[in-house]
Scaffold this active site. Sequence first.
Site, short mmCIF file in Angstrom:
data_model
loop_
_atom_site.label_atom_id
_atom_site.label_comp_id
_atom_site.label_asym_id
_atom_site.label_seq_id
_atom_site.Cartn_x
_atom_site.Cartn_y
_atom_site.Cartn_z
CG HIS A 85 -2.00 -1.02 1.17
ND1 HIS A 85 -2.41 -1.79 2.22
CD2 HIS A 85 -2.78 -1.37 0.11
CE1 HIS A 85 -3.41 -2.57 1.84
NE2 HIS A 85 -3.65 -2.35 0.56
CE1 TYR B 41 -13.75 -13.80 3.54
CE2 TYR B 41 -14.90 -11.69 3.40
CZ TYR B 41 -14.80 -12.97 3.92
OH TYR B 41 -15.73 -13.42 4.81
CD GLU C 78 -2.38 -3.50 9.18
OE1 GLU C 78 -1.71 -2.45 9.03
OE2 GLU C 78 -3.18 -3.92 8.32
ZN LIG Z 1 -1.83 -2.04 4.14
#
Ligand SMILES: [Zn+2]
Length: 276
Positions: free
Chosen positions: A56, A227, A246
């Site tokens: 990301h 998912y 995370e």
């Molecule tokens: Zn991420």
Amino acid sequence: MLNFDYKKLCDEINDLKNMYPFLEVTCEGKSINNRCIFCITFGNGDKEVLINGAHHGLEWITSPLLTQFLRDCCDSYTQGKRYKGYDMREIYNNIKLYIMPMINPDGVDIVINQGKRWQANARGVDLNHNYNARWDLAQKLERENGIVGPRWSRYGGPAPESEPETRAVTDFVRQHNIQRLIALHTQGEEIYYSFEGLEPPQSLSIALQMAAKSGYTVSRPESLASYGGCKDWFISEYRRPGFTIEAGRGTNPLPIEMFDEIYQKLSAILLVGIDM
Ligand SMILES: [Zn+2]
């Protein structure tokens, strides 16, 4: 370390390779905008472990976190020192650690050099919704939430593995015998270890040990986040331990000033992940 974009990654990899010639550097695929998705290999052993980062764009801090980890592993290994209590020579001989520090170099570029809020790749597909793990269900949930086409985040693409960045990871895994996969994201100080109960029992023990060493929370994913992700695919395809970490706590992109604090906890987690 400010603004760790693709160019900075290339410089960093060159520097690592010069300092530690035993590292192997390969290009495992190209992004939409023709940037390499690099893999750096540390170790000579049989147990193959893959750690990747920056699926990301806003989470680009995961790339320098991973190159720093590699640097510390190499430094301890060449000096014959222990790293956080781990004998790095023993680890070097027992494992083959693959680090893919930046899966989405175009997304990182959009965030850092165009100043946008952007998680997806260059054509608006969220790579961590593009893996073939209940992808149809992910798409259904996206549609229910009004997500029907390319955008900055959460669109899983026209089909599973439609994106070259996703395929760089899945092809690599298929060509190797990966025993364990860790996908690094930000933020929340959480450890995700499960996917629809398909993970082996060992996964929870590893996650608990990671949590004990870091203070992170062991979590189960919910709804849209659950998912089509990298670890989801790895667990469902291979029934081997796969994790999403995370890292850090705050608002993405996490400020680089938090780097040292995040790194202290994260390096402990990664060492459990590769050794246990
Ligand atoms: Zn991420």
